[in-house]
Design an enzyme around this catalytic site. Structure first.
Site, short mmCIF file in Angstrom:
data_model
loop_
_atom_site.label_atom_id
_atom_site.label_comp_id
_atom_site.label_asym_id
_atom_site.label_seq_id
_atom_site.Cartn_x
_atom_site.Cartn_y
_atom_site.Cartn_z
N SER A 26 -72.16 -48.77 33.87
CA SER A 26 -71.17 -47.75 34.19
C SER A 26 -70.40 -47.29 32.95
O SER A 26 -70.34 -46.09 32.65
CB SER A 26 -70.19 -48.31 35.23
OG SER A 26 -69.15 -47.39 35.49
N GLN A 27 -69.83 -48.23 32.20
CA GLN A 27 -69.07 -47.86 31.00
C GLN A 27 -69.98 -47.44 29.85
O GLN A 27 -69.68 -46.49 29.12
CB GLN A 27 -68.17 -49.02 30.56
CG GLN A 27 -66.98 -49.26 31.46
CD GLN A 27 -65.94 -48.15 31.38
OE1 GLN A 27 -65.92 -47.35 30.46
NE2 GLN A 27 -65.07 -48.11 32.37
N SER A 52 -82.42 -50.01 32.35
CA SER A 52 -81.58 -48.94 31.83
C SER A 52 -82.25 -48.14 30.72
O SER A 52 -81.78 -47.05 30.37
CB SER A 52 -80.26 -49.52 31.28
OG SER A 52 -79.53 -50.14 32.29
N HIS A 107 -63.09 -54.71 26.56
CA HIS A 107 -62.33 -55.78 27.21
C HIS A 107 -62.24 -56.91 26.20
O HIS A 107 -63.24 -57.27 25.55
CB HIS A 107 -63.03 -56.24 28.48
CG HIS A 107 -62.31 -57.27 29.29
ND1 HIS A 107 -60.92 -57.37 29.31
CD2 HIS A 107 -62.77 -58.26 30.11
CE1 HIS A 107 -60.57 -58.35 30.12
NE2 HIS A 107 -61.67 -58.91 30.61
N GLU A 230 -57.41 -46.28 56.04
CA GLU A 230 -56.30 -45.43 55.64
C GLU A 230 -55.63 -45.87 54.33
O GLU A 230 -54.78 -45.16 53.79
CB GLU A 230 -55.25 -45.37 56.76
CG GLU A 230 -55.73 -44.63 58.00
CD GLU A 230 -54.61 -44.39 59.00
OE1 GLU A 230 -53.46 -44.17 58.57
OE2 GLU A 230 -54.90 -44.42 60.21
#
Length: 328
Positions: A26-27, A52, A107, A230
């Protein structure tokens, strides 16, 4: 607090640099493509033949194995999962480093807890988007960005701060603002937020509320809508307008009920547990637990995943998300 924006950052410091992004999850996908679209020289380092590899190639990225990418790069930006970073660094990155290279992260986990030890003649920096990769890419393409963090742990070359900021600008983060921090602060607050609120706390709160309604005889479908479905509406209001804006947009009944009863849910005992969770993080206990879990082959995590998948709220939620067109 020091926040830098596009006007404060000069990407010329990267004009003659090659950035190797290690990983294309993702990153990795978002950051590598954003930096490439910003005119920076980017290659992607992956395990050859991995799932990938073709995806990155199809996206127009220059793809190499990790060793080759490290060898040609000035900056190696490591965006693979925390638990495999140290092994990949030792085997496929460290032997190919050259004096004055820069190791970069999104990170601070492995640097802060000492699982990766970088030679003294190498820069160590961090540029960390404060949002998931999909949003990093989406907001960039829309002409904006999401906020990010920047830190310097080791400054051999004397210009590590400028390199980190330029990478952040290339990712689109300087459009929203890049906040300076430290590896320690980013790591400890990130882990705490995930465990106490964002991933751990909120799911436990939803589970408890759902169970309370179902045990009291209410329909599970209705219980799911009220305690989980919700939630996004309320979180979106807080995200856009803060607490006061959210209270202004809900009914007076909801405002009074929420404000007058919430301290019965999050009690002083809950607060003390948060302090203990933070202490575990600060003292390295969580990091040691996670390292042992990985060494053992993830038995606890696999069992916890199995338990979570069998929850009644998960089964009801999947059914209702399909009805709402949110899940196939």
């Amino acid at each position: 607090m020091n926040i830098c924006y596009e006007k404060d950052v000069d990407t010329q410091v990267l004009a003659d640099k090659t950035i190797a992004v290690i990983g294309y999850g993702s990153q990795g996908m978002a950051q590598s493509r954003n930096m490439a679209d910003s005119g920076l020289n980017v290659v992607v380092g992956l395990r050859e033949g991995g799932k990938s590899w073709q995806k990155a190639h199809d996206d127009g990225m220059k793809v190499m194995n990790i060793e080759e990418a490290t060898n040609v790069a000035d900056i190696i930006h490591i965006l693979i999962p925390d638990e495999i970073q140290a092994g990949v660094f030792e085997q496929s990155i460290k032997p190919y480093l050259k004096e004055g290279n820069t190791i970069s992260f999104s990170h601070g986990y492995n640097i802060h807890f000492g699982y990766i030890k970088v030679p003294k003649n190498i820069n160590v920096i961090m540029i960390a988007p404060k949002g998931p990769g999909a949003m990093v890419r989406k907001t960039y393409l829309e002409g904006f960005g999401i906020p990010g963090l920047m830190a310097v742990e080791q400054d051999f070359s004397g210009n590590s701060r400028e390199l980190a900021l330029a990478m952040g600008k290339g990712c689109g983060l300087a459009r929203a603002g890049i906040l300076e921090t430290t590896f320690q602060e980013e790591t400890e607050t990130d882990l705490f937020g995930e465990q106490a609120v964002l991933c751990g706390g909120v799911t436990e709160l939803i589970k408890a509320a759902f169970k309370t309604l179902v045990d009291a005889g209410y329909q599970p479908e209705l219980a799911y809508f009220e305690t989980c479905h919700e939630l996004k509406l309320i979180v979106d209001l807080i995200y856009e307008k803060g607490f006061s804006g959210m209270w202004n947009d809900v009914s007076n009944t909801a405002e009074f009920g929420g404000l007058s009863r919430r301290s019965r849910i999050i009690t002083s005992e809950t607060q003390q547990q948060m302090v203990e969770i933070l202490t575990d993080i600060q003292e390295g206990k969580f990091a040691k637990d996670w390292a042992l879990e990985n060494q053992a082959g993830l038995p606890m995590l696999k069992r916890l995943r199995e338990i979570e998948s069998e929850l009644k709220i998960e089964k009801e939620g999947s059914k209702l998300r399909k009805l709402c067109g949110l899940e196939k």
